[in-house]
Design a protein around this motif. Sequence first.
Motif, PDB file in Angstrom:
ATOM      1  N   SER A   1       0.844  -1.202   0.000  1.00 40.76           N
ATOM      2  CA  SER A   1       0.000   0.000   0.000  1.00 40.76           C
ATOM      3  C   SER A   1       0.875   1.248   0.000  1.00 40.76           C
ATOM      4  CB  SER A   1      -0.905   0.020   1.231  1.00 40.76           C
ATOM      5  OG  SER A   1      -1.442   1.322   1.411  1.00 40.76           O
TER       6      SER A   1
ATOM      7  N   MET B   1      -9.849   7.002  -1.297  1.00 40.32           N
ATOM      8  CA  MET B   1     -10.859   7.429  -0.320  1.00 40.32           C
ATOM      9  C   MET B   1     -11.492   8.726  -0.794  1.00 40.32           C
ATOM     10  SD  MET B   1      -8.684   6.737   3.153  1.00 40.32           S
ATOM     11  CE  MET B   1      -7.652   5.270   3.326  1.00 40.32           C
TER      12      MET B   1
ATOM     13  N   HIS C   1      -0.804  -1.530  -4.065  1.00 38.15           N
ATOM     14  CA  HIS C   1      -2.161  -1.374  -3.532  1.00 38.15           C
ATOM     15  C   HIS C   1      -2.478   0.117  -3.423  1.00 38.15           C
ATOM     16  CE1 HIS C   1      -5.636  -2.737  -1.082  1.00 38.15           C
ATOM     17  NE2 HIS C   1      -5.420  -1.662  -0.337  1.00 38.15           N
TER      18      HIS C   1
ATOM     19  N   ASP D   1      -6.213  -6.898   4.492  1.00 36.00           N
ATOM     20  CA  ASP D   1      -5.690  -5.522   4.403  1.00 36.00           C
ATOM     21  C   ASP D   1      -5.822  -4.770   5.720  1.00 36.00           C
ATOM     22  OD1 ASP D   1      -4.977  -2.959   3.617  1.00 36.00           O
ATOM     23  OD2 ASP D   1      -6.777  -2.609   2.409  1.00 36.00           O
TER      24      ASP D   1
ATOM     25  N   HIS E   1      -8.183  -0.310  -4.379  1.00 35.14           N
ATOM     26  CA  HIS E   1      -9.148  -0.509  -3.288  1.00 35.14           C
ATOM     27  C   HIS E   1      -9.988   0.762  -3.157  1.00 35.14           C
ATOM     28  CE1 HIS E   1      -9.601  -1.127   1.388  1.00 35.14           C
ATOM     29  NE2 HIS E   1     -10.757  -1.246   0.758  1.00 35.14           N
TER      30      HIS E   1
HETATM   31  C1  DX5 Z   1      -6.887   1.247   5.199  1.00 37.28           C
HETATM   32  C2  DX5 Z   1      -6.264   0.804   3.901  1.00 37.28           C
HETATM   33  C3  DX5 Z   1      -5.065  -0.109   4.037  1.00 37.28           C
HETATM   34  C4  DX5 Z   1      -3.963   0.439   4.899  1.00 37.28           C
HETATM   35  C5  DX5 Z   1      -2.676  -0.309   4.767  1.00 37.28           C
HETATM   36  O1  DX5 Z   1      -8.038   1.958   4.918  1.00 37.28           O
HETATM   37  O2  DX5 Z   1      -7.210   0.111   3.127  1.00 37.28           O
HETATM   38  O3  DX5 Z   1      -4.614  -0.463   2.749  1.00 37.28           O
HETATM   39  O4  DX5 Z   1      -3.733   1.768   4.686  1.00 37.28           O
HETATM   40  O5  DX5 Z   1      -1.742   0.313   5.595  1.00 37.28           O
HETATM   41  P1  DX5 Z   1      -1.183  -0.416   6.886  1.00 37.28           P
HETATM   42  O6  DX5 Z   1      -0.543  -1.688   6.417  1.00 37.28           O
HETATM   43  O7  DX5 Z   1      -0.232   0.566   7.451  1.00 37.28           O
HETATM   44  O8  DX5 Z   1      -2.353  -0.694   7.794  1.00 37.28           O
END
Ligand code: DX5
Length: 220
Positions: free
Chosen positions: A7, A36, A32, A179, A67
């Motif tokens: 990510s 948002m 990833h 995730d 995502h």
């Molecule tokens: C949360 C995201 C994740 C997250 C991953 O809303 O979908 O992809 O940011 O980051 P870490 O691994 O730091 O939780």
Amino acid sequence: MVEISTSLLSVEKDKIIKTIYNLETAKTDYFHIDVMDGIFVESNTTEKMIEYCDYLNSITNIPLDIHLMVKDIKKYIDMFVPYNPNIITIHYESVTNKDELLDMLDYIKLNNCKAGIAIKPDTDINKIYDILKNVHLVLIMTVEPGKSGQKLIDKTLEKIKEISKYIKNNNIDITIEADGGINMQNIELLKEAGTEIVVSGTGIINTNDYKETIKNMKLN
Ligand code: DX5
Ligand code: ZN
């Protein structure tokens, strides 16, 4: 062997290009992309993720795993399809009825992408059993969607185990992705539960040597 989807959410803009190069060298299997909209979740990462996808498309051929944490799903599918992602995942909680969900999943497939369905930690896993045959991938959120660097919620491991069992018993061809809050310390638990693609943000980005981290994450 588990695949790693890194990510980019926690990566700062001034470090993005170097980070993409380093992650490619470190053999991440996917990038990833956490999109948002400021409505489905509080943060809005749309502009940043568009910029990151522009860089990714010009730098690397590693597949993109998008995502979508958004309310207006179609608008965002249209926004990210031009980047030729391998996977687009949408949230079960984004829609008010199943027909809309199925329409959106079909729309993703129509655009030549794999379709994924994501569920939040508090959503019951059996709510999505009847749509598993319509998707390529199920994304189990192991933290509340919204930000990186959170701690994994332990009870979500049970959901992974449950869905993994259901998929095997019913002979469904689908990939399980997890995730949120995943790092070297807990990745073994995710693998044991049946995760096939592990998303990790700060668990990789905050380490000194991405190559070493990803290699160790993939070890059995
Ligand atoms: C949360 C995201 C994740 C997250 C991953 O809303 O979908 O992809 O940011 O980051 P870490 O691994 O730091 O939780
Ligand atoms: Zn994510």
